[in-house]
Write an enzyme that holds these catalytic residues in place. Sequence first.
Site, PDB file in Angstrom:
ATOM      1  N   THR A  57       0.842  -1.209   0.000  1.00 25.92           N
ATOM      2  CA  THR A  57       0.000   0.000   0.000  1.00 25.92           C
ATOM      3  C   THR A  57       0.876   1.259   0.000  1.00 25.92           C
ATOM      4  O   THR A  57       0.502   2.263  -0.608  1.00 25.92           O
ATOM      5  CB  THR A  57      -0.968   0.025   1.203  1.00 25.92           C
ATOM      6  OG1 THR A  57      -0.257  -0.282   2.392  1.00 25.92           O
ATOM      7  CG2 THR A  57      -2.085  -0.967   1.019  1.00 25.92           C
ATOM      8  N   ARG A  65      -9.324  -6.086  -0.508  1.00 26.54           N
ATOM      9  CA  ARG A  65     -10.438  -6.425   0.374  1.00 26.54           C
ATOM     10  C   ARG A  65     -10.654  -5.420   1.500  1.00 26.54           C
ATOM     11  O   ARG A  65     -11.628  -5.523   2.226  1.00 26.54           O
ATOM     12  CB  ARG A  65     -10.201  -7.804   1.003  1.00 26.54           C
ATOM     13  CG  ARG A  65     -10.225  -8.930   0.004  1.00 26.54           C
ATOM     14  CD  ARG A  65     -11.641  -9.295  -0.351  1.00 26.54           C
ATOM     15  NE  ARG A  65     -11.686 -10.474  -1.201  1.00 26.54           N
ATOM     16  CZ  ARG A  65     -12.751 -10.829  -1.877  1.00 26.54           C
ATOM     17  NH1 ARG A  65     -13.841 -10.104  -1.817  1.00 26.54           N
ATOM     18  NH2 ARG A  65     -12.734 -11.905  -2.623  1.00 26.54           N
ATOM     19  N   GLN A 132       1.338 -13.248  -1.173  1.00 28.95           N
ATOM     20  CA  GLN A 132       0.004 -13.326  -1.761  1.00 28.95           C
ATOM     21  C   GLN A 132      -0.151 -12.260  -2.847  1.00 28.95           C
ATOM     22  O   GLN A 132      -1.167 -12.238  -3.537  1.00 28.95           O
ATOM     23  CB  GLN A 132      -1.053 -13.057  -0.687  1.00 28.95           C
ATOM     24  CG  GLN A 132      -1.037 -14.031   0.473  1.00 28.95           C
ATOM     25  CD  GLN A 132      -1.910 -13.526   1.611  1.00 28.95           C
ATOM     26  OE1 GLN A 132      -1.436 -12.831   2.513  1.00 28.95           O
ATOM     27  NE2 GLN A 132      -3.179 -13.861   1.580  1.00 28.95           N
ATOM     28  N   ASP A 135       1.769  -8.134  -7.527  1.00 27.61           N
ATOM     29  CA  ASP A 135       2.303  -6.900  -8.113  1.00 27.61           C
ATOM     30  C   ASP A 135       3.744  -7.011  -8.594  1.00 27.61           C
ATOM     31  O   ASP A 135       4.255  -6.096  -9.240  1.00 27.61           O
ATOM     32  CB  ASP A 135       2.160  -5.730  -7.116  1.00 27.61           C
ATOM     33  CG  ASP A 135       2.784  -6.028  -5.754  1.00 27.61           C
ATOM     34  OD1 ASP A 135       3.871  -6.635  -5.694  1.00 27.61           O
ATOM     35  OD2 ASP A 135       2.172  -5.638  -4.732  1.00 27.61           O
ATOM     36  N   HIS A 152      -0.222 -16.455  -5.609  1.00 28.84           N
ATOM     37  CA  HIS A 152      -1.337 -16.039  -6.455  1.00 28.84           C
ATOM     38  C   HIS A 152      -0.869 -15.600  -7.841  1.00 28.84           C
ATOM     39  O   HIS A 152      -1.602 -14.951  -8.580  1.00 28.84           O
ATOM     40  CB  HIS A 152      -2.142 -14.919  -5.781  1.00 28.84           C
ATOM     41  CG  HIS A 152      -2.854 -15.385  -4.536  1.00 28.84           C
ATOM     42  ND1 HIS A 152      -3.299 -14.532  -3.569  1.00 28.84           N
ATOM     43  CD2 HIS A 152      -3.174 -16.631  -4.107  1.00 28.84           C
ATOM     44  CE1 HIS A 152      -3.863 -15.237  -2.584  1.00 28.84           C
ATOM     45  NE2 HIS A 152      -3.788 -16.504  -2.892  1.00 28.84           N
ATOM     46  N   CYS A 163      -2.609 -22.524 -25.504  1.00 28.41           N
ATOM     47  CA  CYS A 163      -1.301 -23.145 -25.800  1.00 28.41           C
ATOM     48  C   CYS A 163      -0.260 -22.838 -24.737  1.00 28.41           C
ATOM     49  O   CYS A 163       0.881 -23.297 -24.845  1.00 28.41           O
ATOM     50  CB  CYS A 163      -0.803 -22.712 -27.183  1.00 28.41           C
ATOM     51  SG  CYS A 163      -0.180 -21.008 -27.236  1.00 28.41           S
ATOM     52  N   CYS A 185      -3.793 -14.505 -28.430  1.00 25.40           N
ATOM     53  CA  CYS A 185      -2.475 -15.140 -28.497  1.00 25.40           C
ATOM     54  C   CYS A 185      -1.933 -15.054 -29.924  1.00 25.40           C
ATOM     55  O   CYS A 185      -2.635 -15.369 -30.879  1.00 25.40           O
ATOM     56  CB  CYS A 185      -2.595 -16.598 -28.067  1.00 25.40           C
ATOM     57  SG  CYS A 185      -1.088 -17.561 -28.334  1.00 25.40           S
ATOM     58  N   ASN A 251       1.702  -5.610  10.929  1.00 27.31           N
ATOM     59  CA  ASN A 251       0.556  -5.234  10.097  1.00 27.31           C
ATOM     60  C   ASN A 251      -0.028  -3.909  10.604  1.00 27.31           C
ATOM     61  O   ASN A 251       0.217  -3.503  11.739  1.00 27.31           O
ATOM     62  CB  ASN A 251      -0.512  -6.338  10.146  1.00 27.31           C
ATOM     63  CG  ASN A 251      -1.523  -6.218   9.024  1.00 27.31           C
ATOM     64  OD1 ASN A 251      -1.179  -5.807   7.905  1.00 27.31           O
ATOM     65  ND2 ASN A 251      -2.768  -6.556   9.301  1.00 27.31           N
TER      66      ASN A 251
HETATM   67 ZN   LIG Z   1      -1.943 -19.647 -27.719  1.00 28.94          ZN
END
Ligand SMILES: [Zn+2]
Length: 281
Positions: A57, A65, A132, A135, A152, A163, A185, A251
Amino acid sequence: MAADETSTPTTAEREGILERAWLDGTEVALDLAVAEVADWVAESGSIVVLTGAGISTDSGIPDFRGRHGVWTRDPEAEKASTISHYLSSPEVRKVAWRRRLTSPARSARPNAGHLALVELERQGRLDTLVTQNTDGLHLLAGTSPERLVEVHGSARGVMCVDCDDRADMRVALDRVEAGEEDPACRSCGGILKSTTVLFGESLDPADIDAAGEAAERCDLVLAVGTTLNVFPAAHVPRVAQRAGARLAIVNGGPTDADDGADAVLRGSISDILPRLVAGPA
Ligand SMILES: [Zn+2]
Protein backbone atom coordinates in the site's frame (compact mmCIF):
# COMPACT_ATOMS: atom_id res chain seq x y z
CA MET A 1 0.79 11.39 23.57
CA ALA A 2 -0.95 14.57 22.40
CA ALA A 3 -0.16 15.53 18.85
CA ASP A 4 1.97 18.65 18.67
CA GLU A 5 0.77 20.95 15.93
CA THR A 6 4.30 21.69 14.82
CA SER A 7 5.61 18.11 14.86
CA THR A 8 6.00 16.10 11.66
CA PRO A 9 3.49 13.24 11.54
CA THR A 10 4.94 9.73 11.45
CA THR A 11 4.07 7.44 8.55
CA ALA A 12 1.67 5.57 10.83
CA GLU A 13 -0.10 8.82 11.76
CA ARG A 14 -0.39 9.83 8.11
CA GLU A 15 -1.93 6.44 7.35
CA GLY A 16 -4.30 6.61 10.31
CA ILE A 17 -2.69 3.60 12.00
CA LEU A 18 -2.79 3.39 15.79
CA GLU A 19 0.63 2.03 16.81
CA ARG A 20 0.40 -0.82 19.33
CA ALA A 21 2.46 -3.90 20.14
CA TRP A 22 2.30 -7.12 22.14
CA LEU A 23 4.95 -9.63 23.24
CA ASP A 24 3.52 -13.01 24.26
CA GLY A 25 0.09 -11.40 24.56
CA THR A 26 1.20 -8.59 26.87
CA GLU A 27 0.88 -5.08 25.50
CA VAL A 28 4.18 -3.20 25.36
CA ALA A 29 5.55 -0.07 23.67
CA LEU A 30 6.10 -0.54 19.94
CA ASP A 31 9.78 0.44 20.21
CA LEU A 32 10.38 -2.27 22.80
CA ALA A 33 8.69 -4.93 20.69
CA VAL A 34 10.59 -3.83 17.58
CA ALA A 35 13.89 -4.16 19.49
CA GLU A 36 12.91 -7.62 20.72
CA VAL A 37 11.94 -8.92 17.27
CA ALA A 38 15.10 -7.35 15.78
CA ASP A 39 17.02 -9.57 18.24
CA TRP A 40 15.08 -12.64 17.04
CA VAL A 41 15.91 -11.72 13.43
CA ALA A 42 19.59 -11.26 14.27
CA GLU A 43 19.68 -14.67 16.01
CA SER A 44 17.89 -16.50 13.21
CA GLY A 45 19.47 -18.28 10.30
CA SER A 46 16.23 -19.37 8.68
CA ILE A 47 13.33 -16.98 8.33
CA VAL A 48 10.14 -17.40 6.35
CA VAL A 49 8.47 -14.13 5.43
CA LEU A 50 4.85 -14.08 4.40
CA THR A 51 3.58 -10.91 2.73
CA GLY A 52 0.15 -9.62 1.76
CA ALA A 53 -1.34 -6.47 0.30
CA GLY A 54 -0.33 -4.33 3.30
CA ILE A 55 3.33 -4.28 2.26
CA SER A 56 2.45 -2.69 -1.08
CA THR A 57 0.00 0.00 0.00
CA ASP A 58 2.96 2.36 0.59
CA SER A 59 3.82 1.77 -3.07
CA GLY A 60 0.40 3.13 -4.03
CA ILE A 61 -1.29 -0.22 -4.70
CA PRO A 62 -4.70 -0.41 -3.02
CA ASP A 63 -5.72 -3.39 -0.91
CA PHE A 64 -8.39 -5.50 -2.66
CA ARG A 65 -10.44 -6.42 0.37
CA GLY A 66 -9.78 -3.59 2.80
CA ARG A 67 -12.11 -0.77 3.71
CA HIS A 68 -10.98 1.26 0.68
CA GLY A 69 -10.37 -1.88 -1.37
CA VAL A 70 -10.91 -2.17 -5.10
CA TRP A 71 -13.55 -4.88 -4.79
CA THR A 72 -15.35 -3.17 -1.96
CA ARG A 73 -15.94 -0.22 -4.26
CA ASP A 74 -16.35 -2.01 -7.58
CA PRO A 75 -18.11 -5.39 -8.00
CA GLU A 76 -17.25 -5.32 -11.74
CA ALA A 77 -13.57 -5.67 -10.82
CA GLU A 78 -14.31 -8.83 -8.89
CA LYS A 79 -16.26 -10.24 -11.86
CA ALA A 80 -13.28 -9.61 -14.14
CA SER A 81 -11.18 -11.60 -11.68
CA THR A 82 -13.31 -14.75 -11.95
CA ILE A 83 -12.02 -17.22 -14.53
CA SER A 84 -15.42 -18.41 -15.86
CA HIS A 85 -16.59 -14.83 -16.51
CA TYR A 86 -13.25 -13.93 -18.02
CA LEU A 87 -13.23 -16.87 -20.46
CA SER A 88 -16.90 -16.64 -21.48
CA SER A 89 -17.29 -12.91 -21.99
CA PRO A 90 -15.32 -10.70 -24.40
CA GLU A 91 -16.89 -7.71 -22.61
CA VAL A 92 -15.45 -8.81 -19.26
CA ARG A 93 -12.03 -9.24 -20.93
CA LYS A 94 -12.18 -5.77 -22.51
CA VAL A 95 -12.94 -4.27 -19.10
CA ALA A 96 -10.07 -6.30 -17.61
CA TRP A 97 -7.57 -5.07 -20.23
CA ARG A 98 -8.65 -1.43 -19.79
CA ARG A 99 -8.28 -1.88 -16.05
CA ARG A 100 -4.76 -3.33 -16.42
CA LEU A 101 -3.82 -0.39 -18.62
CA THR A 102 -4.72 2.13 -15.92
CA SER A 103 -3.75 0.04 -12.87
CA PRO A 104 -1.51 1.85 -10.35
CA ALA A 105 0.46 -1.43 -10.14
CA ARG A 106 1.88 -0.70 -13.61
CA SER A 107 4.07 2.16 -12.44
CA ALA A 108 4.43 1.16 -8.76
CA ARG A 109 7.93 1.00 -7.29
CA PRO A 110 9.13 -1.11 -4.33
CA ASN A 111 9.14 0.70 -0.98
CA ALA A 112 11.35 0.47 2.11
CA GLY A 113 9.47 -2.65 3.27
CA HIS A 114 10.29 -4.60 0.09
CA LEU A 115 13.90 -3.40 0.23
CA ALA A 116 14.27 -4.53 3.86
CA LEU A 117 13.43 -8.07 2.76
CA VAL A 118 16.13 -7.89 0.09
CA GLU A 119 18.55 -6.92 2.87
CA LEU A 120 17.33 -9.91 4.94
CA GLU A 121 18.25 -12.19 2.04
CA ARG A 122 21.64 -10.47 1.65
CA GLN A 123 22.31 -11.26 5.32
CA GLY A 124 21.70 -14.96 4.56
CA ARG A 125 18.69 -15.19 6.89
CA LEU A 126 15.85 -15.49 4.37
CA ASP A 127 14.79 -19.06 3.69
CA THR A 128 11.68 -18.31 1.64
CA LEU A 129 9.50 -15.31 0.91
CA VAL A 130 5.90 -16.36 0.33
CA THR A 131 3.71 -13.60 -1.06
CA GLN A 132 0.00 -13.33 -1.76
CA ASN A 133 0.69 -10.24 -3.87
CA THR A 134 0.64 -10.31 -7.66
CA ASP A 135 2.30 -6.90 -8.11
CA GLY A 136 5.79 -8.30 -8.74
CA LEU A 137 7.35 -5.71 -6.40
CA HIS A 138 9.47 -8.25 -4.49
CA LEU A 139 11.24 -9.25 -7.71
CA LEU A 140 11.53 -5.63 -8.77
CA ALA A 141 13.12 -4.82 -5.39
CA GLY A 142 15.74 -7.53 -5.93
CA THR A 143 14.51 -10.63 -4.04
CA SER A 144 15.89 -13.72 -5.83
CA PRO A 145 13.30 -15.67 -7.86
CA GLU A 146 14.49 -18.94 -6.24
CA ARG A 147 13.65 -17.56 -2.77
CA LEU A 148 10.24 -16.23 -3.81
CA VAL A 149 6.92 -18.07 -3.95
CA GLU A 150 4.16 -15.98 -5.56
CA VAL A 151 1.19 -18.13 -4.52
CA HIS A 152 -1.34 -16.04 -6.46
CA GLY A 153 0.89 -15.64 -9.52
CA SER A 154 2.13 -12.42 -11.07
CA ALA A 155 0.41 -9.62 -12.97
CA ARG A 156 3.69 -8.90 -14.77
CA GLY A 157 3.15 -11.73 -17.27
CA VAL A 158 0.48 -12.97 -19.68
CA MET A 159 -0.30 -16.51 -20.78
CA CYS A 160 -2.49 -18.12 -23.44
CA VAL A 161 -5.19 -20.32 -21.93
CA ASP A 162 -5.00 -22.65 -24.97
CA CYS A 163 -1.30 -23.14 -25.80
CA ASP A 164 0.27 -21.81 -22.56
CA ASP A 165 2.49 -19.41 -24.55
CA ARG A 166 3.87 -16.79 -22.14
CA ALA A 167 4.96 -13.19 -22.60
CA ASP A 168 5.61 -9.99 -20.69
CA MET A 169 2.49 -8.05 -19.68
CA ARG A 170 4.03 -4.90 -21.20
CA VAL A 171 3.92 -6.42 -24.69
CA ALA A 172 0.20 -7.19 -24.36
CA LEU A 173 -0.57 -3.76 -22.90
CA ASP A 174 1.26 -2.09 -25.81
CA ARG A 175 -1.20 -3.88 -28.11
CA VAL A 176 -4.17 -2.66 -26.02
CA GLU A 177 -2.79 0.87 -26.14
CA ALA A 178 -2.48 0.51 -29.94
CA GLY A 179 -6.22 -0.28 -30.14
CA GLU A 180 -6.69 -4.04 -29.63
CA GLU A 181 -9.45 -4.25 -27.03
CA ASP A 182 -9.00 -7.98 -26.31
CA PRO A 183 -5.59 -9.05 -27.69
CA ALA A 184 -5.42 -12.73 -28.70
CA CYS A 185 -2.48 -15.14 -28.50
CA ARG A 186 -0.09 -14.51 -31.39
CA SER A 187 0.77 -18.21 -31.67
CA CYS A 188 -2.71 -19.79 -31.74
CA GLY A 189 -5.34 -17.04 -31.48
CA GLY A 190 -6.40 -18.20 -28.00
CA ILE A 191 -7.52 -16.04 -25.09
CA LEU A 192 -4.76 -14.24 -23.18
CA LYS A 193 -4.94 -13.75 -19.42
CA SER A 194 -2.50 -12.41 -16.86
CA THR A 195 -0.38 -14.98 -15.03
CA THR A 196 -2.29 -14.33 -11.81
CA VAL A 197 -4.46 -16.98 -10.20
CA LEU A 198 -8.06 -15.87 -10.78
CA PHE A 199 -11.06 -16.84 -8.65
CA GLY A 200 -12.09 -20.33 -9.73
CA GLU A 201 -8.51 -21.35 -10.58
CA SER A 202 -6.33 -23.59 -8.43
CA LEU A 203 -3.13 -22.52 -6.76
CA ASP A 204 -0.02 -24.30 -8.02
CA PRO A 205 0.53 -27.39 -5.79
CA ALA A 206 4.31 -26.91 -6.13
CA ASP A 207 3.94 -23.44 -4.57
CA ILE A 208 1.86 -24.81 -1.70
CA ASP A 209 4.46 -27.53 -1.09
CA ALA A 210 7.34 -25.04 -1.17
CA ALA A 211 5.59 -22.79 1.36
CA GLY A 212 4.73 -25.71 3.64
CA GLU A 213 8.26 -27.17 3.56
CA ALA A 214 9.81 -23.78 4.33
CA ALA A 215 7.40 -23.39 7.26
CA GLU A 216 8.53 -26.76 8.64
CA ARG A 217 12.25 -25.92 8.62
CA CYS A 218 12.33 -22.20 9.60
CA ASP A 219 12.86 -20.87 13.12
CA LEU A 220 11.03 -17.55 12.66
CA VAL A 221 8.02 -16.45 10.62
CA LEU A 222 7.47 -12.78 9.86
CA ALA A 223 3.88 -12.31 8.68
CA VAL A 224 3.71 -8.90 7.03
CA GLY A 225 0.72 -6.98 5.72
CA THR A 226 -1.66 -9.93 5.68
CA THR A 227 -4.70 -10.58 7.85
CA LEU A 228 -3.84 -14.31 7.72
CA ASN A 229 -7.42 -15.36 7.01
CA VAL A 230 -6.98 -17.21 3.69
CA PHE A 231 -5.18 -20.38 2.70
CA PRO A 232 -2.24 -20.86 2.36
CA ALA A 233 -1.21 -17.69 4.20
CA ALA A 234 -3.06 -18.79 7.31
CA HIS A 235 -1.48 -22.23 7.12
CA VAL A 236 2.20 -21.21 7.11
CA PRO A 237 2.42 -19.67 10.61
CA ARG A 238 0.46 -22.57 12.10
CA VAL A 239 2.77 -25.20 10.57
CA ALA A 240 5.86 -23.22 11.57
CA GLN A 241 4.72 -22.69 15.17
CA ARG A 242 3.86 -26.37 15.53
CA ALA A 243 7.41 -27.16 14.36
CA GLY A 244 8.82 -24.84 17.04
CA ALA A 245 9.27 -21.54 15.18
CA ARG A 246 8.40 -18.12 16.53
CA LEU A 247 5.74 -15.98 14.88
CA ALA A 248 5.99 -12.20 14.62
CA ILE A 249 3.19 -10.27 12.94
CA VAL A 250 3.74 -6.86 11.33
CA ASN A 251 0.56 -5.23 10.10
CA GLY A 252 -1.43 -2.01 10.14
CA GLY A 253 -4.41 -3.66 11.81
CA PRO A 254 -5.56 -6.82 13.63
CA THR A 255 -5.05 -10.27 12.07
CA ASP A 256 -6.61 -13.67 12.66
CA ALA A 257 -3.36 -14.98 14.21
CA ASP A 258 -2.67 -12.15 16.70
CA ASP A 259 -3.82 -14.24 19.68
CA GLY A 260 -1.28 -17.01 19.24
CA ALA A 261 1.63 -14.86 18.00
CA ASP A 262 4.89 -14.37 19.93
CA ALA A 263 4.97 -10.74 18.83
CA VAL A 264 2.46 -8.40 17.23
CA LEU A 265 3.79 -5.13 15.82
CA ARG A 266 1.04 -2.81 14.66
CA GLY A 267 2.20 0.22 12.74
CA SER A 268 3.58 1.32 9.39
CA ILE A 269 5.14 -1.67 7.64
CA SER A 270 7.60 0.42 5.65
CA ASP A 271 8.80 1.99 8.92
CA ILE A 272 9.00 -1.19 11.00
CA LEU A 273 10.57 -3.71 8.57
CA PRO A 274 13.81 -1.76 7.98
CA ARG A 275 14.24 -1.52 11.77
CA LEU A 276 13.80 -5.29 12.16
CA VAL A 277 16.61 -6.11 9.74
CA ALA A 278 18.99 -3.34 10.89
CA GLY A 279 20.35 -5.57 13.68
CA PRO A 280 20.08 -5.27 17.48
CA ALA A 281 19.98 -1.71 18.83
ZN1 LIG B 1 -1.94 -19.65 -27.72
